[in-house]
Design an enzyme around this catalytic site. Structure first.
Site, PDB file in Angstrom:
ATOM      1  N   HIS A 132      -7.551  -8.217   0.196  1.00 15.67           N
ATOM      2  CA  HIS A 132      -6.276  -7.601  -0.198  1.00 15.67           C
ATOM      3  C   HIS A 132      -5.686  -8.253  -1.447  1.00 15.67           C
ATOM      4  CE1 HIS A 132      -2.332  -5.601   0.745  1.00 15.67           C
ATOM      5  NE2 HIS A 132      -1.915  -6.603  -0.023  1.00 15.67           N
ATOM      6  N   ASP A 154      -7.362  -2.877  -1.335  1.00 16.79           N
ATOM      7  CA  ASP A 154      -8.306  -3.617  -0.501  1.00 16.79           C
ATOM      8  C   ASP A 154      -9.699  -3.293  -1.010  1.00 16.79           C
ATOM      9  OD1 ASP A 154      -6.140  -4.380   1.026  1.00 16.79           O
ATOM     10  OD2 ASP A 154      -6.559  -2.993   2.667  1.00 16.79           O
ATOM     11  N   HIS A 161       0.837  -1.201   0.000  1.00 17.02           N
ATOM     12  CA  HIS A 161       0.000   0.000   0.000  1.00 17.02           C
ATOM     13  C   HIS A 161       0.876   1.256   0.000  1.00 17.02           C
ATOM     14  CE1 HIS A 161      -4.025  -1.693   0.533  1.00 17.02           C
ATOM     15  NE2 HIS A 161      -3.547  -2.510   1.455  1.00 17.02           N
ATOM     16  N   GLU A 203      -5.950 -12.414   3.821  1.00 18.78           N
ATOM     17  CA  GLU A 203      -6.955 -11.345   3.772  1.00 18.78           C
ATOM     18  C   GLU A 203      -7.726 -11.469   2.456  1.00 18.78           C
ATOM     19  OE1 GLU A 203      -4.538  -7.831   4.036  1.00 18.78           O
ATOM     20  OE2 GLU A 203      -4.429  -7.895   6.216  1.00 18.78           O
TER      21      GLU A 203
END
Length: 231
Positions: free
Chosen positions: A214, A147, A140, A211
């Protein structure tokens, strides 16, 4: 004649206000993104929805981390891939849309997220399972991760089995079959996740194993070498 001139004046004023608004300066945090070459993903594809969770209190910290950062930015190459994934979703499921929860993130905000894990009593040895060490950086922080989730025709997020930023195996793509057998996830929830994964991987992103929300556009080593970290 006076009436015509009056309406012409009003038209000019309206045009001036519109132009002034379009050139209105961005918040410093967003201008920093633009200066580094990142792009607003909604300018690439207006059909993509954005709700940056760290610009709200609806996140695991329970407070606004981003402040004036409310638009989602990515490196241009990543934004193009996201637009491709969006097009694939619309083709497969007309009316469905991507909803972005997080995109490019300043490294300063990474420290806030990292330190917040201490308050959640996450052991130091396990912290990197949830938040990248800010000294190393998250994808990120290079504008190369996203996300997101999927919304239906009514704009309602699909049921993915957990909320965004849920900590634990229930959010792990690698543990879905185990969670299904234990009755903690349903087949429909996994199907919804698979839809998201399908369009994102076909768009050029890689899945994160812990995740469901993600996705990475490249490795951290590649991102650091090509773009550098957003301070």
């Amino acid at each position: 004649m006076f009436k015509t001139a009056f309406y012409l004046l009003l038209t000019c004023i309206a045009a001036f206000e519109t132009t002034a608004q379009s050139f209105k300066s961005l918040p410093p945090i967003e201008q920093k993104m633009v200066d580094r070459g990142l792009v607003d993903i909604q300018k690439m594809d207006p059909d993509i929805s954005v709700e940056l969770k760290y610009s709200t209190t609806d996140n695991f910290i329970g407070r606004d981390v981003y402040g004036e950062l409310t638009r989602a930015y990515l490196q241009p190459e990543m934004a193009k891939r996201l637009a491709k994934a969006s097009a694939l979703l619309k083709k497969a499921k007309p009316g469905y849309r991507l909803l972005v929860y997080d995109a490019a993130r300043p490294n300063s905000a990474q420290y806030d997220l990292w330190n917040a894990l201490d308050h959640l009593k996450i052991p130091a040895r396990s912290k990197t399972q949830y938040v990248a060490d800010p000294k190393i950086g998250s994808n990120h922080n290079f504008g190369c991760a996203i996300d997101l989730t999927v919304t239906d025709e009514k704009g309602i997020p699909l049921d993915m089995g957990t909320k965004f930023d849920f900590f634990g195996p229930l959010a792990y793509p690698r543990s879905e079959q185990e969670m299904l057998k234990k009755g903690k996830l349903t087949a429909k929830q996994i199907e919804n996740r698979q839809l998201l994964r399908k369009v994102m991987t076909q768009g050029g992103f890689k899945v994160n194993t812990t995740e469901w929300w993600h996705f990475d556009g490249m490795s951290k080593v590649q991102a650091r070498a090509k773009y550098g970290m957003i301070p």
